[in-house]
Motif scaffolding. Structure first.
Motif, PDB file in Angstrom:
ATOM      1  N   UNK A  73       0.798  -1.217   0.000  1.00  0.00           N
ATOM      2  CA  UNK A  73       0.000   0.000   0.000  1.00  0.00           C
ATOM      3  C   UNK A  73       0.842   1.284   0.000  1.00  0.00           C
ATOM      4  N   UNK A  74       2.175   1.128  -0.180  1.00  0.00           N
ATOM      5  CA  UNK A  74       3.038   2.313  -0.182  1.00  0.00           C
ATOM      6  C   UNK A  74       3.469   2.739  -1.578  1.00  0.00           C
ATOM      7  N   UNK A  75       3.035   2.022  -2.622  1.00  0.00           N
ATOM      8  CA  UNK A  75       3.433   2.362  -3.989  1.00  0.00           C
ATOM      9  C   UNK A  75       2.325   1.970  -4.953  1.00  0.00           C
ATOM     10  N   UNK A  76       2.386   2.519  -6.153  1.00  0.00           N
ATOM     11  CA  UNK A  76       1.452   2.163  -7.211  1.00  0.00           C
ATOM     12  C   UNK A  76       2.215   1.625  -8.415  1.00  0.00           C
ATOM     13  N   UNK A  77       1.615   0.639  -9.088  1.00  0.00           N
ATOM     14  CA  UNK A  77       2.230  -0.035 -10.227  1.00  0.00           C
ATOM     15  C   UNK A  77       1.390   0.197 -11.474  1.00  0.00           C
ATOM     16  N   UNK A  78       2.068   0.590 -12.541  1.00  0.00           N
ATOM     17  CA  UNK A  78       1.437   0.688 -13.864  1.00  0.00           C
ATOM     18  C   UNK A  78       2.133  -0.296 -14.800  1.00  0.00           C
ATOM     19  N   UNK A  79       1.343  -1.047 -15.552  1.00  0.00           N
ATOM     20  CA  UNK A  79       1.918  -1.876 -16.604  1.00  0.00           C
ATOM     21  C   UNK A  79       0.932  -1.908 -17.767  1.00  0.00           C
ATOM     22  N   UNK A  80       1.313  -2.593 -18.858  1.00  0.00           N
ATOM     23  CA  UNK A  80       0.583  -2.403 -20.109  1.00  0.00           C
ATOM     24  C   UNK A  80       0.391  -3.715 -20.873  1.00  0.00           C
TER      25      UNK A  80
END
Length: 374
Positions: A73-80
């Motif tokens: 809950x301390x970071x956000x992940x973006x992928x595609x």
């Protein structure tokens, strides 16, 4: 206009596209861990990768350097999801999500994107029912927010956003060099996105590194205006100062780049009127400067039958155009083509041009490079 991200201050995004490498070609995970630690310590939380980056090793590096080491809950992940990969069908395209989930170990994806939509591939998303697929993933809680990254004309962007008004955000190539570029049309695409009420994640703010080391006249301009700031800072702060920006992605390749970026984005301040005037002068200079606008994404490399290191060759060309030091540029070229294809080896098959997000006339530039260096 209310922004989707809900934050007044734009944040810096850590792009996992150009990670540092060891001599054996593997990702330098120990250095990446240090980079992640500095980034997180500065209060930055957005990490961006993709199914195709470094043949999946980017997503795996994210797992090893971030996901295993910090509370989820301390970071956000973006992928595609890359719908247009050669040999893929609907089932294998959808499987990319679950493969990414396994590679990253993230449990869920905060920001999921359809990757690099442009005129010759966007229909794949309809053919494979991917818009519905993303909605289903969001309903299941496997994806928190979904959107797409885009490399085409503003007219197509308007068409896509009209057809799919429920996308949460989009990712655009925005930088001061491309703001009025007839091919990229950064400004026009930005205005379409905002007209549809969409917030934006920014890619290529330093144009694949070109704006981190601009021509001499631009460097002198920035040095005179603020000698303590890096050239990359001008580019990143330019787009971060725009309305509706979620985050500005920087594909950081070493610890020094992370330290520099967080130094001015930790306590972000929008450009002043004086600084905007300096950027306007830089745009004028760049418009007169010869260069190959390659962002070193390496998409062109996947299908090249001669294994020509196209981005590295173009980097050598640009070095020559900027500094007119033929010996240094030739050395860069020779290092790039060592045990690989030369510019003159190009058989003009055109596969590179079909996958280039910048729509570059790659074959023509390779011909020019061959005349310079072969």
């Amino acid at each position: 206009m209310a922004d989707y991200f809900g934050k007044e201050t734009p944040k810096l995004g850590f792009g996992f596209m150009r990670l540092p490498k060891l001599e054996n070609g593997e990702t330098d995970l120990e250095q990446v861990k240090q980079m992640v630690d500095v980034f997180m310590a500065a209060g930055q939380t957005y990490f961006d990768t993709a199914y195709v980056y470094d043949n999946g090793k980017s997503e795996e590096a994210l797992r090893e350097t971030l996901v295993k080491r910090y509370p989820r809950d301390t970071f956000t992940v973006a992928t595609k999801l890359c719908a247009w990969l050669q040999g893929h069908d609907e089932a294998s395209a959808k499987q990319q999500f679950y493969t990414s989930l396994e590679r990253t170990g993230a449990g869920y994806i905060d920001y999921y994107l359809l990757h690099a939509l442009q005129a010759d591939n966007y229909k794949k998303c309809d053919e494979y029912h991917l818009w519905d697929f993303l909605r289903e993933l969001k309903e299941k809680g496997l994806v928190r927010h979904y959107g797409f990254s885009f490399h085409a004309a503003p007219e197509l962007l308007d068409e896509l956003l009209t057809a799919h008004p429920d996308v949460d955000f989009i990712q655009l190539q925005l930088n001061y060099a491309d703001w009025e570029n007839e091919k990229v049309q950064s400004r026009a695409c930005y205005e379409v996105a905002r007209r549809h009420g969409k917030s934006i994640t920014v890619m290529e703010p330093v144009k694949g590194g070109l704006l981190a080391n601009p021509p001499k006249a631009v460097r002198e301009l920035f040095d005179a205006a603020d000698p303590g700031m890096s050239y990359a800072s001008w580019a990143i702060r330019y787009v971060a100062s725009l309305d509706g920006i979620i985050t500005v992605l920087s594909g950081m390749s070493n610890l020094a780049q992370v330290e520099d970026n967080v130094s001015y984005m930790k306590q972000f301040k929008p450009l002043t009127e004086r600084e905007e005037a300096v950027i306007a002068q830089a745009k004028t200079i760049l418009a007169q400067q010869k260069s190959i606008p390659c962002t070193a994404c390496h998409y062109c490399m996947d299908g090249c039958p001669k294994k020509i290191p196209i981005p590295e060759i173009f980097s050598a060309c640009n070095d020559f155009f900027r500094y007119e030091n033929k010996a240094r540029a030739a050395k860069m070229y020779q290092n790039a083509v060592k045990e690989k294809g030369k510019a003159s080896d190009c058989i003009r098959c055109g596969k590179c041009e079909k996958t280039c997000p910048q729509q570059l006339k790659v074959r023509g530039f390779l011909e020019e490079a061959a005349k310079l260096f072969d």
